[in-house]
Structures are given as C-alpha cells and as structure tokens.
Design an enzyme around this catalytic site. Structure first.
Site, PDB file in Angstrom:
ATOM      1  N   CYS A 298       0.806  -1.231   0.000  1.00  0.00           N
ATOM      2  CA  CYS A 298       0.000   0.000   0.000  1.00  0.00           C
ATOM      3  C   CYS A 298       0.834   1.274   0.000  1.00  0.00           C
ATOM      4  O   CYS A 298       0.618   2.184  -0.816  1.00  0.00           O
ATOM      5  CB  CYS A 298      -0.974  -0.018   1.178  1.00  0.00           C
ATOM      6  N   HIS A 346      -2.539   1.202   6.843  1.00  0.00           N
ATOM      7  CA  HIS A 346      -2.945   1.102   5.439  1.00  0.00           C
ATOM      8  C   HIS A 346      -3.173   2.495   4.876  1.00  0.00           C
ATOM      9  O   HIS A 346      -3.528   3.429   5.606  1.00  0.00           O
ATOM     10  CB  HIS A 346      -4.226   0.271   5.303  1.00  0.00           C
ATOM     11  N   HIS A 358      -5.837   1.757  -4.338  1.00  0.00           N
ATOM     12  CA  HIS A 358      -4.939   1.230  -3.306  1.00  0.00           C
ATOM     13  C   HIS A 358      -4.533  -0.197  -3.631  1.00  0.00           C
ATOM     14  O   HIS A 358      -5.138  -0.869  -4.469  1.00  0.00           O
ATOM     15  CB  HIS A 358      -5.587   1.317  -1.919  1.00  0.00           C
TER      16      HIS A 358
END
Length: 386
Positions: A298, A346, A358
C-alpha cells in the site's frame, strides 16, 4: 399449560438411587450417551463463517502492520549499511594517512640518528608505537626542527581521529545488526500471519466460500453507497464554495483569492500526475514490501505515485501520515492520501467521489475501491502531501 408430570410422593429421597437395578440401568445409559457423544462430536466449536471472515481480516491487517514494520526496518538497515560503508572507507583512508605520518617520523628519526643530531632516546621515541609518553620531554622537542615537530603533531592528530572513527564504525555496525534482526523478525511475522490466513481459508467448503463471497459483496455495496453519499456532500459543499467565492469577488475583489486559486491549481496539477501513475498500476499484484514496478504494497504505491509527480514522501505509512497537511474527510481532494486504522497501517490515494486507488492486501491486486471498504470507523485521517 398444566404439567402432566406426577407429583413426587412425600418422603421419597432424591439425593441417590437405592435400587441396584435402577443404578445399573442409569450407569448404562450414561455410558451409551457418552459413547454417542464421542462418536458424533458437536459442531458447536467450529467457528461461524462470520468469525472466520473476521479472523482472516484481522490476520491480513496484522500482516500489513508487520509489513510496514518490515519496510521501516529495511529502510533503516539500508541507511545504516550505507553509513557503515562510508565510515569504514573513512577509517581505511585515515589509517593510510596515519601510516604515512609514521613513515615520516621514522625517516626523521633515522636521519637524526645517522647524523648524530639526536641521542638514541630520540630514535626510540620517534619509532615507538606509542611515543605519547615521551612527547612532553622538552629536551627531545628542543632537538626537533619545525618540520619534525609538525610531523609529530600531525601523527597524533591522525591517530586520535582514526581511533574515534573506528569507535563510531563499531557502534554503527552494532546498530546495523539490530536493524537486521528487526528486519528478520518483521519478515517472519508477515509470513506467519499470511500462512495462518491461507490455512483458515483452505478449510472452507465450496458452499462456505460462496457464502463468504456473498458477505463480501454486501459489504462492497454498502461501501459504494457510502461513497456516493460522500460524493453528493462534497459536490454540494463545492457548489456553495464557488458561490461564496463569486460573491466575494463581486463585492471586494482582492489578490488573496487569486493566490489561493493558484495554489489549488498547482496542487491539482501534481495530483493529476500522481493519479495517472496510480491508475497505470491497476491490476498489478499486492506483494508485501514491494515498491514496483511489477508489484506494490500500500505505501509503496502511494510513494511511487507522488514521486511520479515530483514529490518525495517517506516509505512507510507511519511517516507518510505526517508528510503533509491533515484535512477533513469532507474536504478531501483527488491526490490526497487516506489512512486507515488506529495504528495507521494502510493507505490509499483519493480519486474523488468517495473512491480511492490502493493495493489492498495479499492475494489482491491494485484497484479502485470505496474508501469505506472496511467501514467508516476504519478511516483514520486524510493528508494532503504537497
């Protein structure tokens, strides 16, 4: 409803069974029930599908958290290794300079000894490994020329500096070892969590997997609904902002509005480049610790996206969240970074209308998705990096 059970006669004992035949029958019944229970164990201990889903999601999150720690340790290890290499090269150069200075002292001492300009004590002093004990003897210093004194001073300066650099290099090597240990520990944690998640999923039947997919679909539909709601709110807020700006320009035109417009335009230009990069990565697999070009995690994706726009942001989520200005979710603009979970493990890049790009998790691919993919409570903050 009235009970059909007959009342127990007065005086009957209920604490025990007196009749041997009844006792034997009771024990036989217990044994049979026990055997039946062992032959057909209860399925109550098996976790529900919802519990399995939550456990798998938790494992993926823990793996992602460990991935960010791995990324940080890897970055620290690389920097520390570079520093150690630099220090060792510096020590080697200083050692050579120190050796040159010792040779100069040796030549001076030999010359004095041959010409008789110095007593044997002088040669011993100049050629010794540690001549510091004799350095303060004024009778020796008096016999040295200015150049010879300069050579002695230079020798001790180089010796002291080299010793300090060697100590610094030793400390850096110890830190490097610690960083390498942290790196290995984080790597092991990631691999363990992912293996546990795969094992849980492998035990599901085809029917359970289908039900799990249905649960996931419902979550995605709810996330999409929330994204549409945010998009409507942002569109209305933008309409009101433009109306207010027009009224202000009409009543009191000023340079401040043009300055803000220029700043917004500059950010929008950079954000477009970052988003163009992110879109071009859609479909590439999530791989923990990866920074491209074939796969990403990520934070590797968001770092690469903004780097394509000419903006350097840190490698890991813990640092990226501090690399810009925090803005309300309602004011999020395309290009902003959206962070998730209390431990900030994240991140995705906002594209507008409640959506982001993402790298979700192991086994998934870079994709567009609602920022509410794991519920509204999962959103930690929104940061504008440039």
């Amino acid at each position: 409803m009235a009970s059909h059970r007959k009342s127990r006669p007065a005086g009957t004992r209920v604490a025990g069974i007196r009749t041997p035949a009844l006792a034997t029958a009771a024990l036989t019944s217990v044994a049979l029930l026990s055997q039946t229970a062992n032959a057909n164990p209860s399925t109550d201990d098996k976790p529900s599908l919802e519990e399995v889903e939550k456990k798998v999601d938790d494992l993926y999150r823990q793996a992602e958290s460990a991935t960010e720690k791995y990324n940080a340790a890897k970055e620290k290890t690389a920097k520390q290794r570079k520093r150690v290499d630099t220090l060792l090269n510096d020590v080697a150069q200083r050692t050579q300079t120190l050796n040159d200075a010792r040779e100069e002292l040796g030549r001076n001492a030999a010359a004095q000894y041959r010409t008789g300009a110095a007593a044997p004590d002088t040669a011993t002093f100049l050629l010794a490994d540690t001549p510091q004990d004799y350095f303060d003897q004024s009778q020796l210093m008096d016999r040295m020329t200015g150049r010879q004194k300069e050579a002695v001073d230079d020798y001790f300066t180089q010796q002291s500096a080299t010793m300090k650099k060697r100590q610094e290099a030793t400390r850096s090597l110890e830190t490097l070892t610690e960083s390498q240990n942290d790196l290995q520990a984080a790597k092991t944690t990631v691999q363990t969590k992912l293996a546990d998640a795969r094992e849980l999923l492998s035990k599901l039947t085809a029917e359970e997997k289908a039900r799990l997919a249905a649960i996931e679909k419902r979550k995605q539909e709810e996330a999409a609904r929330k994204a549409e709601e945010l998009a409507r709110q942002q569109a209305e807020a933008e309409r009101q902002r433009q109306e207010a700006a027009q009224q202000q320009e009409t009543t009191e035109p000023s340079d401040s509005s043009s300055s803000n417009s220029s700043s917004d335009s500059s950010y929008a230009t950079k954000a477009e480049k970052a988003l163009a990069f992110a879109r071009s990565q859609i479909g590439k697999p999530y791989v923990w610790g990866a920074t491209g070009p074939d796969s990403y995690d990520c934070s590797g994706l968001t770092q690469g996206a903004w780097k394509a726009a000419g903006v350097d942001i840190p490698r890991v989520t813990y640092d990226q969240v501090n690399a810009g200005t925090t803005v309300p979710l309602s004011s999020a603009q395309p290009g902003d970074l959206v962070f998730f979970y209390d431990d900030v493990t994240h991140v995705g890049i906002y594209i507008g209308n409640g959506m982001m790009i993402h790298a979700p998790k192991p086994g998934a691919y870079v994709r567009e998705e609602s920022i509410y993919y794991d519920g509204e409570s999962a959103i930690h903050s929104v940061v504008r990096p440039a």
